[in-house]
Design a protein around this motif. Structure first.
Motif, short mmCIF file in Angstrom:
data_model
loop_
_atom_site.label_atom_id
_atom_site.label_comp_id
_atom_site.label_asym_id
_atom_site.label_seq_id
_atom_site.Cartn_x
_atom_site.Cartn_y
_atom_site.Cartn_z
N UNK A 53 -13.10 105.58 60.95
CA UNK A 53 -13.92 104.99 59.90
C UNK A 53 -14.16 103.53 60.27
N UNK A 54 -15.04 102.89 59.52
CA UNK A 54 -15.29 101.47 59.69
C UNK A 54 -15.08 100.77 58.36
N UNK A 55 -14.50 99.59 58.45
CA UNK A 55 -14.27 98.76 57.28
C UNK A 55 -15.06 97.48 57.46
N UNK A 56 -15.89 97.16 56.46
CA UNK A 56 -16.65 95.91 56.53
C UNK A 56 -15.75 94.77 56.05
N UNK A 57 -15.58 93.80 56.92
CA UNK A 57 -14.76 92.64 56.62
C UNK A 57 -15.55 91.65 55.77
N UNK A 58 -14.87 90.70 55.12
CA UNK A 58 -15.57 89.74 54.27
C UNK A 58 -16.68 88.95 54.98
N UNK A 59 -16.56 88.78 56.31
CA UNK A 59 -17.59 88.04 57.05
C UNK A 59 -18.77 88.93 57.46
#
Length: 124
Positions: free
Chosen positions: A64-70
């Protein structure tokens, strides 16, 4: 959606492993997978069971992919999940020097988490 307390568990035949829920909706049920995603329209009981059996658990082993705050995307794996939350770990291929290895996420699966896209992740 109905409170998870009212969801009806569906378990895999043989080992009894939880594979999802059937959520009452009018005269039928909506299929919900282990990440809390609705996976069907309103269907009858038998169709709901068959849909969950077909979905199974295999998708949890996929990256999976997690979108980071940046805004960047990080490749992760599902480590643990329940209606209380989802824990993912950075998919770092066994590296021991990587920081920020685990991330706690709310249930159901937030939009910041998605099945891995076809482009490379930022994992170092």
């Amino acid at each position: 959606m109905v409170d998870p307390v009212q969801w009806i568990e569906h378990r895999r035949g043989g080992d009894g492993e939880l594979i999802g829920w059937m959520v009452p909706d009018g005269e039928g049920f909506v299929v919900v997978d282990l990440l809390g995603r609705e996976r069907s329209a309103v269907v009858d009981w038998l169709t709901a069971e068959e849909t969950l059996d077909e979905i199974g658990l295999g998708f949890l082993a996929d990256p999976f992919e997690l979108q980071l705050p940046d805004g960047r995307w990080l490749q992760v794996r599902i480590a643990e999940l329940s209606p209380e939350g989802i824990r993912v770990t950075r998919d770092d291929w066994g590296a021991t020097d990587v920081q920020d290895r685990e991330f706690e996420l709310p249930f159901p699966m937030p939009i910041e988490l998605r099945p891995r896209a076809d482009w490379p992740s930022i994992a170092e």
